[in-house]
Design an enzyme around this catalytic site. Sequence first.
Site, PDB file in Angstrom:
ATOM      1  N   ARG A  84      13.810  85.270  54.353  1.00  0.00           N
ATOM      2  CA  ARG A  84      13.820  83.833  54.651  1.00  0.00           C
ATOM      3  C   ARG A  84      13.929  82.958  53.396  1.00  0.00           C
ATOM      4  O   ARG A  84      14.698  81.992  53.365  1.00  0.00           O
ATOM      5  CB  ARG A  84      12.512  83.489  55.388  1.00  0.00           C
ATOM      6  CG  ARG A  84      12.406  82.053  55.867  1.00  0.00           C
ATOM      7  CD  ARG A  84      10.993  81.750  56.397  1.00  0.00           C
ATOM      8  NE  ARG A  84      10.460  82.825  57.188  1.00  0.00           N
ATOM      9  CZ  ARG A  84      10.617  82.950  58.508  1.00  0.00           C
ATOM     10  NH1 ARG A  84      11.254  82.024  59.185  1.00  0.00           N
ATOM     11  NH2 ARG A  84      10.109  83.981  59.156  1.00  0.00           N
TER      12      ARG A  84
ATOM     13  N   TYR B 196       9.253  81.326  69.186  1.00  0.00           N
ATOM     14  CA  TYR B 196       7.976  81.206  68.465  1.00  0.00           C
ATOM     15  C   TYR B 196       7.381  79.805  68.546  1.00  0.00           C
ATOM     16  O   TYR B 196       6.377  79.536  67.878  1.00  0.00           O
ATOM     17  CB  TYR B 196       8.166  81.504  66.968  1.00  0.00           C
ATOM     18  CG  TYR B 196       8.951  82.745  66.627  1.00  0.00           C
ATOM     19  CD1 TYR B 196       8.461  84.014  66.933  1.00  0.00           C
ATOM     20  CD2 TYR B 196      10.180  82.648  65.981  1.00  0.00           C
ATOM     21  CE1 TYR B 196       9.191  85.140  66.596  1.00  0.00           C
ATOM     22  CE2 TYR B 196      10.901  83.773  65.642  1.00  0.00           C
ATOM     23  CZ  TYR B 196      10.402  85.021  65.952  1.00  0.00           C
ATOM     24  OH  TYR B 196      11.109  86.133  65.612  1.00  0.00           O
TER      25      TYR B 196
ATOM     26  N   CYS C  72      20.607  77.283  80.924  1.00  0.00           N
ATOM     27  CA  CYS C  72      19.809  77.074  82.135  1.00  0.00           C
ATOM     28  C   CYS C  72      18.454  77.758  82.011  1.00  0.00           C
ATOM     29  O   CYS C  72      18.181  78.756  82.689  1.00  0.00           O
ATOM     30  CB  CYS C  72      20.562  77.595  83.352  1.00  0.00           C
ATOM     31  SG  CYS C  72      21.853  76.477  83.836  1.00  0.00           S
TER      32      CYS C  72
HETATM   33  N1  LLP Z   1      10.479  93.335  54.843  1.00  0.00           N
HETATM   34  C1  LLP Z   1      10.111  93.809  56.035  1.00  0.00           C
HETATM   35  C2  LLP Z   1       9.675  95.183  56.145  1.00  0.00           C
HETATM   36  C3  LLP Z   1      10.152  92.968  57.160  1.00  0.00           C
HETATM   37  O1  LLP Z   1       9.763  93.450  58.332  1.00  0.00           O
HETATM   38  C4  LLP Z   1      10.603  91.645  57.020  1.00  0.00           C
HETATM   39  C5  LLP Z   1      10.679  90.751  58.180  1.00  0.00           C
HETATM   40  C6  LLP Z   1      10.997  91.197  55.750  1.00  0.00           C
HETATM   41  C7  LLP Z   1      10.918  92.073  54.670  1.00  0.00           C
HETATM   42  C8  LLP Z   1      11.504  89.812  55.489  1.00  0.00           C
HETATM   43  O2  LLP Z   1      10.580  88.846  55.828  1.00  0.00           O
HETATM   44  P1  LLP Z   1      10.851  87.350  55.333  1.00  0.00           P
HETATM   45  O3  LLP Z   1      10.842  87.374  53.836  1.00  0.00           O
HETATM   46  O4  LLP Z   1      12.169  86.927  55.844  1.00  0.00           O
HETATM   47  O5  LLP Z   1       9.747  86.573  55.905  1.00  0.00           O
HETATM   48  N2  LLP Z   1      12.607  86.379  63.333  1.00  0.00           N
HETATM   49  C9  LLP Z   1      11.397  85.900  62.696  1.00  0.00           C
HETATM   50  C10 LLP Z   1      11.064  86.678  61.444  1.00  0.00           C
HETATM   51  C11 LLP Z   1      10.840  88.143  61.673  1.00  0.00           C
HETATM   52  C12 LLP Z   1      10.718  88.903  60.392  1.00  0.00           C
HETATM   53  C13 LLP Z   1      10.589  90.372  60.598  1.00  0.00           C
HETATM   54  N3  LLP Z   1      10.450  91.128  59.394  1.00  0.00           N
HETATM   55  C14 LLP Z   1      11.543  84.404  62.425  1.00  0.00           C
HETATM   56  O6  LLP Z   1      12.565  83.849  62.767  1.00  0.00           O
HETATM   57  O7  LLP Z   1      10.627  83.795  61.899  1.00  0.00           O
END
Ligand code: LLP
Length: 408
Positions: A270, A310, A338
């Site tokens: 992110r 979420y 819908c």
């Molecule tokens: N590493 C692992 C093992 C992970 O499971 C994840 C995210 C990341 C790195 C990266 O996380 P970040 O730095 O992006 O926070 N769809 C959700 C987020 C799910 C993330 C799952 N794993 C959302 O839109 O907030």
Amino acid sequence: MTSNPAVRRLADWSAAELRALADEYGTPLYVQDLDRTRQNFDRVAAAFPDADVHYAVKANAGRAVLRALREAGASAECAAAGEVFRAIEAGYDPREVHYTAVNPPDADLDYVLDAAPEATFVVGARDTIDRLAERGFAGRLALRVHPGVGAGHSADVATGADAKFGVPHDEAASVLGEAAERGFDVVGIHAHVGSGMLDESDVASHREVVERLVEVARESPVDLSFVDVGGGFGVPYHPQEEPLDLESVAATTRDVLADVDAAIVVEPGRYLVADAGVLLTEVNTVKPTDGATLAGVDAGMTTLLRPALYGAHHEVRSLDADAADRDEDLVSVVGPICESTDVLAEDRRLPHPERGDLLAVGNAGAYGIEMVSQYNSRPRPAVVAVEGGDDRLVRERDELSTLTAPER
Ligand code: LLP
């Protein structure tokens, strides 16, 4: 030296430039600024000068993004065979790929073993180790540890607290020893607190996760070459939220790992892409109700799932040239699907909407295009990359015929 601010807010984007992109490419449209994406990487690399930064591909797997980050110096963290496929196609060296296999289907294991046998397999269950052994794999193996501590923007993404992910931390050292005895090249351990850490209490949870990893590293019968402390670095979605104190996350991580003789790996998703992306959408329907005025737009939960899944907040801005002169109104932005959950933004103070207005949705670069679907047979949106003052289409909008193309 160009400045590299900790956050780019929706208000910082040029309305005129975004309007020009919508005119040229239509809506709904994802815009991804590759220069900003690289800047985000540079801040992480500067905060963690000794660490390997693996981009968590799941946040935005577009080829243009993957290439930009590889050129900036990133390695890749992939959650599935498809992400490994994309990373290799984008030019990542398989040796720079960490494949974090969560309950991997056979087809995924077989593909990665064939296409990237030099990758590091990060496994979260003894069972997965057995399946790799059955396939004759004796390559680089790391163990995902379930730390039992989570944090994130929502309980739904506090992965560290979810037993689905990783081997319990008090069993990890013996699993590492068993794997080494079976001939794997055991190279590291990994844990991830969750997604979207932003405040001090989240950073404290991250510290606890790293402490658990240190305990495992101390008990490990095998010398480890890296400790991967995961990603989860958050970005402010609300305008009043402060950016994450990245220096503090880095200092905490270094501090806890000070006596461990292993390289640090971080895997942000992110943080690298979120504020480099916006979603552009056009108002097609304006409807007064007893509560907020509804602005019906051409993007919905199929385009950006996060609010529906979420309850996530994304800023919305009217890009119309005369928007500032209009009266403000209480507005909810709703999509064309819908489903009652098809709401992008609820009860916002916005200029009174008019049909044809262009709206921008902020922080759309992470988990936006990646989570699109074709529900209601909605064509998936186009993606435009901007870079060095130029723009180019990097993903075509689906045609209606794309919808039935795979059917036999
Ligand atoms: N590493 C692992 C093992 C992970 O499971 C994840 C995210 C990341 C790195 C990266 O996380 P970040 O730095 O992006 O926070 N769809 C959700 C987020 C799910 C993330 C799952 N794993 C959302 O839109 O907030």
